[in-house]
Scaffold this motif. Structure first.
Motif, PDB file in Angstrom:
ATOM      1  N   VAL A 268       6.114   2.878  -8.189  1.00  8.06           N
ATOM      2  CA  VAL A 268       7.442   3.337  -8.597  1.00  8.06           C
ATOM      3  C   VAL A 268       7.417   4.829  -8.908  1.00  8.06           C
ATOM      4  CG1 VAL A 268       9.313   3.063 -10.272  1.00  8.06           C
ATOM      5  CG2 VAL A 268       7.979   1.067  -9.563  1.00  8.06           C
ATOM      6  N   ALA A 269       8.422   5.551  -8.404  1.00  9.20           N
ATOM      7  CA  ALA A 269       8.639   6.961  -8.753  1.00  9.20           C
ATOM      8  C   ALA A 269      10.024   7.096  -9.359  1.00  9.20           C
ATOM      9  CB  ALA A 269       8.512   7.844  -7.519  1.00  9.20           C
ATOM     10  N   ALA A 270      10.104   7.666 -10.570  1.00 12.23           N
ATOM     11  CA  ALA A 270      11.377   7.891 -11.252  1.00 12.23           C
ATOM     12  C   ALA A 270      11.599   9.391 -11.378  1.00 12.23           C
ATOM     13  CB  ALA A 270      11.366   7.237 -12.630  1.00 12.23           C
ATOM     14  N   ILE A 271      12.759   9.858 -10.955  1.00  9.64           N
ATOM     15  CA  ILE A 271      13.037  11.290 -10.864  1.00  9.64           C
ATOM     16  C   ILE A 271      14.232  11.638 -11.742  1.00  9.64           C
ATOM     17  CG2 ILE A 271      13.683  13.156  -9.285  1.00  9.64           C
ATOM     18  CD1 ILE A 271      12.623  10.979  -7.070  1.00  9.64           C
ATOM     19  N   ASP A 272      14.088  12.673 -12.558  1.00 10.36           N
ATOM     20  CA  ASP A 272      15.216  13.164 -13.339  1.00 10.36           C
ATOM     21  C   ASP A 272      15.141  14.682 -13.417  1.00 10.36           C
ATOM     22  OD1 ASP A 272      17.469  11.899 -15.198  1.00 10.36           O
ATOM     23  OD2 ASP A 272      16.793  13.765 -16.117  1.00 10.36           O
TER      24      ASP A 272
ATOM     25  N   GLU B 260       5.094   7.211   0.380  1.00 10.32           N
ATOM     26  CA  GLU B 260       5.687   5.877   0.440  1.00 10.32           C
ATOM     27  C   GLU B 260       5.574   5.161  -0.912  1.00 10.32           C
ATOM     28  OE1 GLU B 260       7.315   4.647   2.937  1.00 10.32           O
ATOM     29  OE2 GLU B 260       6.820   6.084   4.530  1.00 10.32           O
ATOM     30  N   TYR B 261       6.720   4.670  -1.403  1.00 13.23           N
ATOM     31  CA  TYR B 261       6.774   3.951  -2.673  1.00 13.23           C
ATOM     32  C   TYR B 261       7.546   2.653  -2.469  1.00 13.23           C
ATOM     33  CZ  TYR B 261       4.943   7.785  -5.512  1.00 13.23           C
ATOM     34  OH  TYR B 261       4.124   8.746  -6.078  1.00 13.23           O
ATOM     35  N   ASP B 262       7.250   1.679  -3.295  1.00 14.85           N
ATOM     36  CA  ASP B 262       8.045   0.453  -3.288  1.00 14.85           C
ATOM     37  C   ASP B 262       9.453   0.716  -3.805  1.00 14.85           C
ATOM     38  OD1 ASP B 262       5.989  -1.420  -2.419  1.00 14.85           O
ATOM     39  OD2 ASP B 262       5.053  -1.052  -4.360  1.00 14.85           O
ATOM     40  N   LEU B 263       9.537   1.556  -4.822  1.00 11.80           N
ATOM     41  CA  LEU B 263      10.834   1.844  -5.439  1.00 11.80           C
ATOM     42  C   LEU B 263      10.905   3.311  -5.827  1.00 11.80           C
ATOM     43  CD1 LEU B 263      13.554   0.816  -6.608  1.00 11.80           C
ATOM     44  CD2 LEU B 263      12.343   0.355  -8.753  1.00 11.80           C
ATOM     45  N   VAL B 264      11.955   3.981  -5.386  1.00 12.15           N
ATOM     46  CA  VAL B 264      12.246   5.356  -5.793  1.00 12.15           C
ATOM     47  C   VAL B 264      13.543   5.324  -6.601  1.00 12.15           C
ATOM     48  CG1 VAL B 264      12.834   7.686  -5.027  1.00 12.15           C
ATOM     49  CG2 VAL B 264      11.089   6.363  -3.799  1.00 12.15           C
TER      50      VAL B 264
ATOM     51  N   PHE C  42       9.833  11.590  -1.077  1.00  6.94           N
ATOM     52  CA  PHE C  42       9.530  10.192  -1.376  1.00  6.94           C
ATOM     53  C   PHE C  42      10.393   9.296  -0.491  1.00  6.94           C
ATOM     54  CE2 PHE C  42       8.997  12.764  -5.147  1.00  6.94           C
ATOM     55  CZ  PHE C  42       7.795  12.328  -5.692  1.00  6.94           C
ATOM     56  N   ARG C  43       9.787   8.274   0.052  1.00  9.96           N
ATOM     57  CA  ARG C  43      10.545   7.255   0.757  1.00  9.96           C
ATOM     58  C   ARG C  43      10.303   5.917   0.073  1.00  9.96           C
ATOM     59  NH1 ARG C  43      10.048   8.106   6.441  1.00  9.96           N
ATOM     60  NH2 ARG C  43       7.936   7.270   6.319  1.00  9.96           N
ATOM     61  N   GLY C  44      11.388   5.246  -0.277  1.00  9.10           N
ATOM     62  CA  GLY C  44      11.261   3.981  -0.986  1.00  9.10           C
ATOM     63  C   GLY C  44      11.645   2.800  -0.121  1.00  9.10           C
ATOM     64  N   THR C  45      10.898   1.722  -0.246  1.00 14.61           N
ATOM     65  CA  THR C  45      11.355   0.475   0.362  1.00 14.61           C
ATOM     66  C   THR C  45      12.737   0.145  -0.190  1.00 14.61           C
ATOM     67  OG1 THR C  45       9.071  -0.272   0.488  1.00 14.61           O
ATOM     68  CG2 THR C  45      10.783  -1.950   0.724  1.00 14.61           C
ATOM     69  N   ASN C  46      12.926   0.432  -1.483  1.00 16.45           N
ATOM     70  CA  ASN C  46      14.234   0.372  -2.121  1.00 16.45           C
ATOM     71  C   ASN C  46      14.441   1.631  -2.932  1.00 16.45           C
ATOM     72  OD1 ASN C  46      15.651  -2.500  -1.915  1.00 16.45           O
ATOM     73  ND2 ASN C  46      13.431  -2.832  -1.984  1.00 16.45           N
ATOM     74  N   VAL C  47      15.684   2.029  -3.084  1.00 13.99           N
ATOM     75  CA  VAL C  47      16.049   3.196  -3.882  1.00 13.99           C
ATOM     76  C   VAL C  47      17.164   2.795  -4.838  1.00 13.99           C
ATOM     77  CG1 VAL C  47      16.924   5.560  -3.866  1.00 13.99           C
ATOM     78  CG2 VAL C  47      15.437   4.781  -2.015  1.00 13.99           C
TER      79      VAL C  47
END
Length: 494
Positions: A46-50, A20-24, A150-155
Motif C-alpha cells: 500500500v502507498a498512501a499519498i498526501d 507496482e502496488y496492490d493499493l494506491v 505508482f500504479r495500483g491494482t486498485n486506487v
C-alpha cells in the motif's frame, strides 16, 4: 467482485516504469488512512499519498484541533461563570498563543501516533503532490522535486474538500480566514465577522466570543442551520445572542474592502436595507468545494458530478475500473465518521462482500456549548416524507445530572413510529448531547423499541438517564394530521 481482484503484477520494472502496488491511495484523510493501515496489515502493498498532512485534515486542521480550541473556550466560560460555582476570582487573561500551543502539542502527538501506525502496518506514506497520468497510475512530486510513479491494482481517491470562497466583490482580496487560519490565531480578534451560519461558523463564533472577541455572524438563510427543525434553529440563535453574538440572517454581502487581520469593511443588505459593518477579521465558513482540480481525473477515466464531486455508485466505485472514491470528495456527508464507514464499504467490496452506502445511519454532532446532536429523522423530514409519528420532547431541566452541572439549557426529543415502538429519529440540544445520542443510536441499530430505553435501569445521576423521562413523557397523538397546529400545541405542552 472476487477477493483475488487485488493480485498485482510481478513483472520486473523497466526504467521510468511505475512502481507496482496492490493499493494506491491519493489523499490522506481519516478513511483512507485507516484503509492504508488495514490493507497493509492484511499483507497488501500500500502507498498512501498526501500533499501536506499526516492523517489528513481531521487530526491536523479540522475536527480534533477545532474541538481542542472549543474546549479551551469552554474553560474560559467557566472562569467567567466562576461566581456561580462559588469560586472567587480576581480577573484572568486569555493568551491565544497558549491556546494555539495546546492545540499544536496535541497535533504533534497525533502525527507521531499516525506515523507509528504506518511503520507497524508496513503501509508506505508519501508526502507529495499526486495526480493521475494514466488509468490507475499516479505521479507524485516530492518536496525535493523528485518524481515517483505508482500504479495500483486498485486506487482510492480521498482528497476531501476545502472552504468555498464565494464570488463576492473584494472578498478574495481581503484574504479572509478559513477554519485553517482561524486555528492558528495567536491574537484574539477585536471584531470577527463570520460569513456563514452552518456548523463551522456557529462553532467558531461561540468559541471566539468566549475568548473575548466581538463576533458578528452573517447568514444568507432565514434561520441558523435551516436543515434542522425550527425549535433547534431558534435555540441555537438564542444561545449565540445570549452570549453577546450579533446574528444577522436573511443577509446578503454586497462587497468587502480592506484586509482581514487589519481592518475590513463589509457592505450588507438585510431585508432590503443596506448598511456597513466594520471588523478586524473575516472568517469564511459558507460551504465546501471538492478538491478535484489538478488531479488528472480525466486521464484516469474518472467523471465528476454536476456539482464537481467525483461520481460514484452505491459501492463507491468511480466511472473508472478499479478506482474508488471515499469521503467528502465523493459527495459523502461531510463527517469523519462517514469517511471511515466509506472505507468499510470499499474494504468489503474489494474482499468480495457486497456493501453499499444506501440506507446507513448518519449521526452528527455540532460542538457548540451545549452540543447539538441528531440521528435519523427530525420533524421537518418526517413531515416532508409523510411519515406518521409520535413526538416525545422534554427540557434538559428534567435531567437531574444537568442540574448538578448547572447546564440545564436545551431539550431532548425523539420521533417514534405512529403504529409501533420503533425509534425513527432523535435530536438532543444540551450538555453531553453527543454521548446521549450514541445510546439511542445503538438502540436504533439493534432495532430495539423505545420502551427498552424507557424501562432500562440507568445509572443515577447521569446524562443518559434523561432518556427515561423523555420516553416516559406524553407523546403527541399519532392520529393528528402531520404538521397540524394542534400537533405543535401538544408539543409545547408536553
Amino acid at each position: 467482485m472476487s477477493p483475488t481482484h487485488f493480485a498485482s503484477s510481478s513483472q520486473p520494472l523497466q526504467k521510468n516504469d511505475p512502481e507496482e502496488y496492490d493499493l494506491v491511495i491519493l489523499g490522506g484523510g481519516t478513511g483512507s488512512t485507516i484503509a492504508a493501515w488495514t490493507f497493509a496489515g492484511e499483507g497488501k502493498r500500500v502507498a498512501a499519498i498526501d500533499r501536506k498532512y499526516i492523517g489528513g485534515s481531521c487530526p491536523n486542521i479540522a475536527c480534533l484541533p477545532s474541538k481542542n480550541i472549543i474546549h479551551s473556550a469552554k474553560v474560559a466560560s467557566y472562569f467567567l461563570r466562576s461566581k456561580e460555582f462559588g469560586i472567587t476570582r480576581n480577573g484572568f487573561t486569555i493568551e491565544m498563543s497558549g491556546v494555539r500551543e495546546r492545540k499544536r502539542t496535541m497535533v504533534r502527538g497525533l502525527n507521531e501516533v499516525y506515523l507509528d501506525n504506518y511503520r507497524k502496518t508496513g503501509a508506505e506514506f508519501i508526502l507529495g503532490t499526486g495526480r493521475f497520468i494514466a488509468p490507475r497510475t499516479v505521479e507524485v512530486v516530492l518536496a525535493d522535486g523528485t518524481i515517483r510513479r505508482f500504479r495500483g491494482t486498485n486506487v482510492i481517491v480521498s482528497t476531501g474538500t476545502r472552504a468555498k470562497l464565494e464570488a463576492i466583490p473584494g472578498l478574495a482580496e481581503a484574504q479572509p480566514l478559513t477554519h485553517i487560519e482561524a486555528l492558528e490565531l495567536d491574537q484574539i480578534p477585536e471584531h470577527l465577522v463570520v460569513v456563514g451560519s452552518g456548523y463551522v461558523g456557529v462553532e467558531f463564533a461561540q468559541a471566539m466570543r468566549r475568548f473575548g472577541s466581538r463576533v458578528t455572524v452573517i447568514g444568507r438563510r432565514q434561520r441558523l442551520m435551516p436543515q434542522e427543525d425550527e425549535d433547534v434553529s431558534d435555540a441555537l440563535r438564542s444561545l449565540l445572542e445570549d452570549e453577546g453574538i450579533d446574528v444577522l440572517l436573511n443577509t446578503r454581502i454586497k462587497r468587502v474592502s480592506g484586509r482581514s487581520g487589519e481592518s475590513v469593511r463589509i457592505v450588507i443588505e438585510q431585508d432590503g436595507t443596506e448598511r456597513t459593518l466594520d471588523g478586524s477579521h473575516v472568517l469564511v465558513a459558507a460551504g465546501r468545494t471538492p478538491n478535484t482540480e489538478g488531479l488528472g481525473l480525466e486521464l484516469a477515466g474518472v467523471e465528476l458530478t454536476d456539482r464537481g464531486f467525483i461520481k460514484v455508485n452505491e459501492q463507491l466505485q468511480t466511472t473508472a475500473p478499479s478506482v474508488w472514491a471515499i469521503g467528502e470528495v465523493a459527495g459523502s456527508p461531510q463527517f469523519t465518521h462517514i469517511s471511515v464507514d466509506d472505507f468499510r464499504v470499499v474494504h468489503d467490496n474489494l474482499n468480495g462482500i457486497h456493501h453499499v452506502t444506501t440506507g446507513r445511519q448518519v449521526p452528527y454532532c455540532l460542538f457548540t456549548d451545549p452540543e447539538l446532536a441528531r440521528i435519523g429523522l427530525n420533524e421537518n423530514a418526517a413531515r416532508a416524507q409523510g411519515v406518521a409519528h409520535r413526538l416525545f420532547k422534554v427540557p434538559m431541566e428534567s435531567n437531574l445530572r444537568a442540574h448538578t452541572l448547572s447546564e440545564t439549557r436545551g431539550f431532548l426529543k425523539a420521533l417514534i413510529e405512529a403504529d409501533g415502538d420503533r425509534i425513527l429519529g432523535f435530536t438532543a440540544f444540551g450538555v453531553g448531547a453527543g454521548e446521549i445520542m450514541a445510546t439511542v443510536q445503538v438502540a436504533m441499530s439493534a432495532g430495539l423499541p423505545y420502551t427498552a430505553l424507557r424501562d432500562a435501569i440507568l445509572t443515577h445521576p447521569t446524562l443518559v438517564e434523561g432518556l427515561i423521562p423523555l420516553f416516559s413523557s406524553v407523546p403527541v397523538n399519532p392520529n393528528l394530521a402531520l404538521g397540524s397546529p394542534a400537533m405543535h400545541d401538544m408539543v409545547a405542552s408536553s
